[in-house]
Structures are given as C-alpha cells and as structure tokens.
Design a protein around this motif. Sequence first.
Motif, PDB file in Angstrom:
ATOM      1  N   GLN A   1       9.991   7.706   4.635  1.00 54.55           N
ATOM      2  CA  GLN A   1       8.827   7.013   5.241  1.00 54.55           C
ATOM      3  C   GLN A   1       7.692   8.035   5.354  1.00 54.55           C
ATOM      4  OE1 GLN A   1      10.058   3.084   7.434  1.00 54.55           O
ATOM      5  NE2 GLN A   1       9.808   4.722   8.888  1.00 54.55           N
ATOM      6  N   ARG A   2       6.509   7.606   4.967  1.00 54.24           N
ATOM      7  CA  ARG A   2       5.342   8.502   5.059  1.00 54.24           C
ATOM      8  C   ARG A   2       4.184   7.727   5.679  1.00 54.24           C
ATOM      9  NH1 ARG A   2       7.173   8.930  -0.110  1.00 54.24           N
ATOM     10  NH2 ARG A   2       8.106  10.923  -0.681  1.00 54.24           N
ATOM     11  N   HIS A   3       3.383   8.441   6.429  1.00 53.32           N
ATOM     12  CA  HIS A   3       2.182   7.795   6.975  1.00 53.32           C
ATOM     13  C   HIS A   3       1.040   8.793   6.915  1.00 53.32           C
ATOM     14  CE1 HIS A   3       0.572   4.734  10.151  1.00 53.32           C
ATOM     15  NE2 HIS A   3       0.009   4.621   8.974  1.00 53.32           N
ATOM     16  N   ALA A   4      -0.020   8.438   6.230  1.00 51.31           N
ATOM     17  CA  ALA A   4      -1.166   9.343   6.117  1.00 51.31           C
ATOM     18  C   ALA A   4      -1.792   9.536   7.490  1.00 51.31           C
ATOM     19  CB  ALA A   4      -2.188   8.766   5.148  1.00 51.31           C
ATOM     20  N   ARG A   5      -2.218  10.767   7.788  1.00 52.22           N
ATOM     21  CA  ARG A   5      -2.802  11.046   9.112  1.00 52.22           C
ATOM     22  C   ARG A   5      -4.152  10.354   9.262  1.00 52.22           C
ATOM     23  NH1 ARG A   5       0.906  13.934  11.649  1.00 52.22           N
ATOM     24  NH2 ARG A   5       1.960  15.584  10.485  1.00 52.22           N
ATOM     25  N   HIS A   6      -4.858  10.147   8.149  1.00 53.02           N
ATOM     26  CA  HIS A   6      -6.111   9.386   8.159  1.00 53.02           C
ATOM     27  C   HIS A   6      -6.086   8.465   6.951  1.00 53.02           C
ATOM     28  CE1 HIS A   6      -7.550  12.438  10.899  1.00 53.02           C
ATOM     29  NE2 HIS A   6      -7.110  13.333  10.034  1.00 53.02           N
ATOM     30  N   TYR A   7      -6.697   7.300   7.080  1.00 57.98           N
ATOM     31  CA  TYR A   7      -6.812   6.395   5.921  1.00 57.98           C
ATOM     32  C   TYR A   7      -8.153   6.585   5.209  1.00 57.98           C
ATOM     33  CZ  TYR A   7      -2.906   3.433   7.686  1.00 57.98           C
ATOM     34  OH  TYR A   7      -1.698   2.936   8.107  1.00 57.98           O
ATOM     35  N   VAL A   8      -9.119   7.175   5.933  1.00 56.09           N
ATOM     36  CA  VAL A   8     -10.468   7.188   5.357  1.00 56.09           C
ATOM     37  C   VAL A   8     -11.169   8.532   5.564  1.00 56.09           C
ATOM     38  CG1 VAL A   8     -10.775   4.697   5.672  1.00 56.09           C
ATOM     39  CG2 VAL A   8     -11.531   6.230   7.474  1.00 56.09           C
ATOM     40  N   GLN A   9     -12.114   8.782   4.694  1.00 57.71           N
ATOM     41  CA  GLN A   9     -13.078   9.887   4.806  1.00 57.71           C
ATOM     42  C   GLN A   9     -14.401   9.281   4.317  1.00 57.71           C
ATOM     43  OE1 GLN A   9     -11.488  12.727   2.023  1.00 57.71           O
ATOM     44  NE2 GLN A   9     -10.293  13.803   3.585  1.00 57.71           N
ATOM     45  N   PRO A  10     -15.523   9.978   4.478  1.00 60.83           N
ATOM     46  CA  PRO A  10     -16.747   9.416   3.899  1.00 60.83           C
ATOM     47  C   PRO A  10     -16.543   9.152   2.402  1.00 60.83           C
ATOM     48  CG  PRO A  10     -17.240  11.304   5.301  1.00 60.83           C
ATOM     49  CD  PRO A  10     -15.747  11.231   5.207  1.00 60.83           C
ATOM     50  N   HIS A  11     -16.855   7.957   1.960  1.00 59.80           N
ATOM     51  CA  HIS A  11     -16.774   7.545   0.544  1.00 59.80           C
ATOM     52  C   HIS A  11     -15.355   7.480  -0.010  1.00 59.80           C
ATOM     53  CE1 HIS A  11     -21.052   8.043   0.651  1.00 59.80           C
ATOM     54  NE2 HIS A  11     -20.916   9.307   0.976  1.00 59.80           N
ATOM     55  N   PHE A  12     -14.362   7.433   0.870  1.00 58.98           N
ATOM     56  CA  PHE A  12     -12.981   7.541   0.385  1.00 58.98           C
ATOM     57  C   PHE A  12     -12.028   6.751   1.288  1.00 58.98           C
ATOM     58  CE2 PHE A  12      -8.860   9.568  -0.218  1.00 58.98           C
ATOM     59  CZ  PHE A  12      -8.837   9.753  -1.596  1.00 58.98           C
ATOM     60  N   ALA A  13     -11.080   6.011   0.679  1.00 58.05           N
ATOM     61  CA  ALA A  13     -10.091   5.275   1.480  1.00 58.05           C
ATOM     62  C   ALA A  13      -8.744   5.241   0.769  1.00 58.05           C
ATOM     63  CB  ALA A  13     -10.585   3.849   1.729  1.00 58.05           C
ATOM     64  N   LEU A  14      -7.694   5.130   1.575  1.00 60.59           N
ATOM     65  CA  LEU A  14      -6.332   4.975   1.048  1.00 60.59           C
ATOM     66  C   LEU A  14      -5.859   3.559   1.328  1.00 60.59           C
ATOM     67  CD1 LEU A  14      -4.614   8.071   2.761  1.00 60.59           C
ATOM     68  CD2 LEU A  14      -5.505   7.984   0.424  1.00 60.59           C
ATOM     69  N   VAL A  15      -5.097   2.978   0.393  1.00 60.58           N
ATOM     70  CA  VAL A  15      -4.476   1.668   0.642  1.00 60.58           C
ATOM     71  C   VAL A  15      -3.041   1.681   0.121  1.00 60.58           C
ATOM     72  CG1 VAL A  15      -6.528   0.144   0.612  1.00 60.58           C
ATOM     73  CG2 VAL A  15      -5.404   0.749  -1.541  1.00 60.58           C
ATOM     74  N   GLY A  16      -2.240   0.729   0.621  1.00 62.21           N
ATOM     75  CA  GLY A  16      -0.881   0.535   0.106  1.00 62.21           C
ATOM     76  C   GLY A  16      -0.001   1.752   0.335  1.00 62.21           C
ATOM     77  N   ASP A  17       0.910   1.994  -0.611  1.00 62.27           N
ATOM     78  CA  ASP A  17       1.865   3.089  -0.438  1.00 62.27           C
ATOM     79  C   ASP A  17       1.179   4.451  -0.376  1.00 62.27           C
ATOM     80  OD1 ASP A  17       3.884   1.238  -0.427  1.00 62.27           O
ATOM     81  OD2 ASP A  17       5.173   2.335  -1.822  1.00 62.27           O
ATOM     82  N   ALA A  18      -0.032   4.570  -0.861  1.00 57.16           N
ATOM     83  CA  ALA A  18      -0.749   5.847  -0.736  1.00 57.16           C
ATOM     84  C   ALA A  18      -1.043   6.137   0.739  1.00 57.16           C
ATOM     85  CB  ALA A  18      -2.059   5.799  -1.532  1.00 57.16           C
ATOM     86  N   ALA A  19      -1.143   5.077   1.556  1.00 54.17           N
ATOM     87  CA  ALA A  19      -1.427   5.244   2.984  1.00 54.17           C
ATOM     88  C   ALA A  19      -0.150   5.244   3.813  1.00 54.17           C
ATOM     89  CB  ALA A  19      -2.358   4.135   3.472  1.00 54.17           C
ATOM     90  N   HIS A  20       0.835   4.431   3.406  1.00 50.93           N
ATOM     91  CA  HIS A  20       2.078   4.304   4.194  1.00 50.93           C
ATOM     92  C   HIS A  20       3.203   3.892   3.271  1.00 50.93           C
ATOM     93  CE1 HIS A  20       1.039   0.098   3.749  1.00 50.93           C
ATOM     94  NE2 HIS A  20      -0.144   0.404   4.246  1.00 50.93           N
ATOM     95  N   ASN A  21       4.340   4.492   3.511  1.00 51.11           N
ATOM     96  CA  ASN A  21       5.492   4.267   2.654  1.00 51.11           C
ATOM     97  C   ASN A  21       6.631   3.897   3.583  1.00 51.11           C
ATOM     98  OD1 ASN A  21       7.184   6.405   0.309  1.00 51.11           O
ATOM     99  ND2 ASN A  21       6.523   4.321   0.102  1.00 51.11           N
ATOM    100  N   ILE A  22       7.175   2.692   3.424  1.00 56.99           N
ATOM    101  CA  ILE A  22       8.051   2.148   4.470  1.00 56.99           C
ATOM    102  C   ILE A  22       9.437   1.813   3.924  1.00 56.99           C
ATOM    103  CG2 ILE A  22       7.147  -0.205   4.127  1.00 56.99           C
ATOM    104  CD1 ILE A  22       7.240  -0.552   7.144  1.00 56.99           C
ATOM    105  N   HIS A  23      10.453   1.970   4.769  1.00 56.81           N
ATOM    106  CA  HIS A  23      11.836   1.634   4.377  1.00 56.81           C
ATOM    107  C   HIS A  23      11.888   0.165   3.932  1.00 56.81           C
ATOM    108  CE1 HIS A  23      16.154   1.034   4.645  1.00 56.81           C
ATOM    109  NE2 HIS A  23      16.327   2.326   4.886  1.00 56.81           N
TER     110      HIS A  23
END
Length: 426
Positions: free
Chosen positions: A298-320
């Motif tokens: 299981q992984r969870h990104a500490r932030h989903y966003v930065q200026p001009h940048f965002a994470l979605v899906g498994d790049a942001a969270h990886n779940i059992h």
Amino acid sequence: MHTDSSIAKPSVESFEAIIVGGGMVGTALCALLAQAGMQVALVEAKPAPLSLENATSQLPAPRVSALTPVSQRLLTHLGAWPAMQKTRVTPYQGMQVWDAEGSGEITFSADEAGVAVLGHIVENAVTLAALNHQVVGHPNVTPFFGARLQALQRASSPPSKQASSGDWLILDDGRQLHAPLIIAADGAHSVLREMAGIEVASDDMQQEAVVTTVTCAKSHGGAARQAFIDGRPLAFLPLTVEGNDHYCSIVWSTTPEHAAELSELSQQALGETLGEAFGLRLGEVTACDKAHRFPLVQRHARHYVQPHFALVGDAAHNIHPLAGQGVNLGLMDAAVLAEEVVHAWQRGAPWGELSTLKRYERRRRFDNSAMLGLMKGFKVLFGSHDPALTLARNLGMSGMNQLVPLKRVLMRQATGERGRLPLSCR
Ligand SMILES: Cc1cc2nc3c(=O)[nH]c(=O)nc-3n(C[C@H](O)[C@H](O)[C@H](O)COP(=O)(O)OP(=O)(O)OC[C@H]3O[C@@H](n4cnc5c(N)ncnc54)[C@H](O)[C@@H]3O)c2cc1C
C-alpha cells in the motif's frame, strides 16, 4: 562547426493539459477533459491498446476489476459503458464473505441495499479499450503511444528561454510538450511522481496476490465470494462468458512463500488447491488457467498536487485489492480533478494553479486515506490468531449479518453509492 541556427531545434507542442499514463484512470481523465473542450496530450509508454473487437478472447483475461455502480455511472457519462456491456461485463447481485477459521459469515444482496446490482466484474482490457475508443480520434486529444519520458522541466528552469506558465515534459526522442497542467497517472511506480519529488508513505502488506481464471462445477449464480483463510483473502469473482456462468476470476492475497508455492503447481493441482481452500462452495474447480503474481504494497503520496502538477489513481494511492476499490477510487480522482480543472478553465481562471488543484486534493484525500486504513485494519483483524480476536470477528460478522440497516450502510460504502460522483458527471 555548427552555428545555433543550423542545429534542428526541438519542437515544442503546447496543450492545455498533459496526462502521463494511459491506464484506466489516465484515459478516463483524458476523456473527461477532452469532452469538456480542453486540448489534451495523452502520453503512454505502451503501444496503442487493443480495439474493443480484440479486447476479449474465449477465456477471460486474468486482470479484472470489480467496478462499483458509481464507476459504472461515470463510464456511462463518458460514453464507454454501452460498448463495455456489449463486449463483456458480469453483473453481481450478491456478495458472501466468510471466515474460514470459524463460523462468521456475512452476506449482502442488491435487494437489501436497494440497488439493481452491487457491481460488475470487468476485464481491465475491456474497460481500457472502451475508454480508448472515446479518446483516440477525438479532435481534442493528441495521443503519444509508445512514448518514453526523459525529464520533467519546471517553469523555474524552462528548457528554452521563453517564459510561460506551466511545465515541460521532455520525451526521449527530444520532443518537448508544454502545458499549464501535467498529470501523473502512470501507476504505482510512477516515474513522473518521482521526477516531481513527491514522496510516498509505503506499507508492505507482506502479501502477494495470486491471480488466475477457473471454471467451477457449479454456477456462480451472480455472486462475488471471498473467504478469509488464516488472514489470506481468497476471492472467487463471477464471470459469465457467452451465457456460461461457471467461470470465476481468482484473487488470493497470501504470503509471498505461499504465492511462490501456488505458482509452481501444475494448473490442475492449482485448481484442486483453490477448490478445496474455498470449501468447494462452487464444487470442484474443473479447469484452471496459469497463475500470475502481484506484490501487494500500500502506498500513499504525501501530496497529490504541486503548482501545475497533480497525481491521480495508483500514482497517488495504491491499495490492497481485498475490497476491490483501487480503480474505483482512481476513477473518482479523475472525476473530481476534471470537475475542478474544467470549472477553472471555463471561467478563464488559471487551471494549473495550486489553489485549484488543492481543492481536488482536499476532496479526494480523505476517502482514499479512509479506504487505505480500512484495508490495513482488515489485514490485522483477519490475520490474527488471537482467540479473543477470532471470536470477536466471528461474532461480529454473524451479528452484523442480522442487522439489515447496518449492512445497508456498509453496502453503500462498498458500492460507492454515497453520492460522491461529482455533479458534472451525473
Ligand atoms: C490483483 C489485483 C486485483 C485488483 N482488483 C481490483 C478490483 O477488483 N477493483 C478495483 O477497483 N481495483 C482493483 N485493483 C486495482 C486496480 O487494478 C488499479 O487500481 C488500477 O489498475 C490503477 O489504474 P491506473 O490507471 O491508476 O494505473 P495503471 O493501471 O498502473 O496504469 C498506468 C499506466 O501508465 C503507463 N506508464 C507507466 N509509466 C509510464 C511512463 N513513464 N510514461 C508513460 N506511461 C507510463 C503504464 O503503461 C500504464 O498503462 C486490483 C489490483 C490488483 C493488483
């Protein structure tokens, strides 16, 4: 000696958004933005995916997902669902979960939950092909299939002298793509997330998923079933192929040692082992495909966003996968991010600005964290040999099975029916 003007300058292609990763989540997001009118680039490392006509074969593919009714509504909104339905989806109206260590069992039905179906089991290739059908050839989409990333260049250090709001992606063939918003949808091992310097919290579940497809002696009867065997969830997910409802997709999340043992068995021995471990609830396994293994972290990104940048899906969270929620959560990320970005774009506001992207993060992080925490809790509860915990979970499951209103609440959670599909997608 070459002068500057004699060197071919790399061309810069500009877009309103660039999505890296053409999996189910990235492609759904691409369709949402393009259908709203934005000019989008979709960068995918693999070659162009299969067409819908070639997305299935007689034996269902090993990678499937349980899609909730809310995901189904989003896919309908995008125009992908009718083609998926025509190709191959298996609805399920019942769910059974039991503890193989005791007598605890809980059942759910669509009737009790007040919905037509609890969900559909769909081969990932079918979902992806239907989504691709919506984006490839769309006038607002420029696909870059088979493209490799070389670098992410931020506005603070642009690759050329021109100043602009937004960032650049450099592909390994030298092409430069620019947009005010770059989105990483490149999966659990996201290279783009790493390039952006976003850290992840990882939790090695010390399990691997063994995945295969079987045929059972008895019909699955439109129910998804899962047994907890010594803390290792074994799911038999219903699949119907041309009216034959004896197929099941198997996901057994187990210790890495056990996963290695299972994958070394002959197909026949694996089928026998699966049937017995499942208490022959669907009779004997009469045929079994090859086993595939996936490590579960299981992984969870500490932030989903930065200026001009965002994470979605498994790049942001990886779940059992035990609750079958990964892609469902990812599709909701796509829907919420698209709603925030399109809203800003339509009113002429800067859609890549941090304040816009933060709204997406605030709306999604809580749901995703809650689900990651729940999966961790399940693993501890069902992995325990403590007699008190074993008794408590068996009493808890059986007791809960009698409480229809409480079950209804749980069902609304599992089917994603908590009204969280953004207004713009309803
Ligand atoms: C065994 C198992 C069972 C599961 N069952 C379910 C279920 O029942 N229900 C459910 O909701 N979820 C389930 N999941 C989770 C689900 O599969 C994932 O959440 C989902 O696939 C994530 O989709 P994604 O588009 O975010 O990422 P991915 O599917 O990983 O897609 C990422 C894409 O990015 C591309 N890419 C990667 N790197 C680059 C790069 N550098 N440049 C360009 N492109 C790149 C990849 O080629 C890929 O196409 C399961 C997972 C497992 C392991």
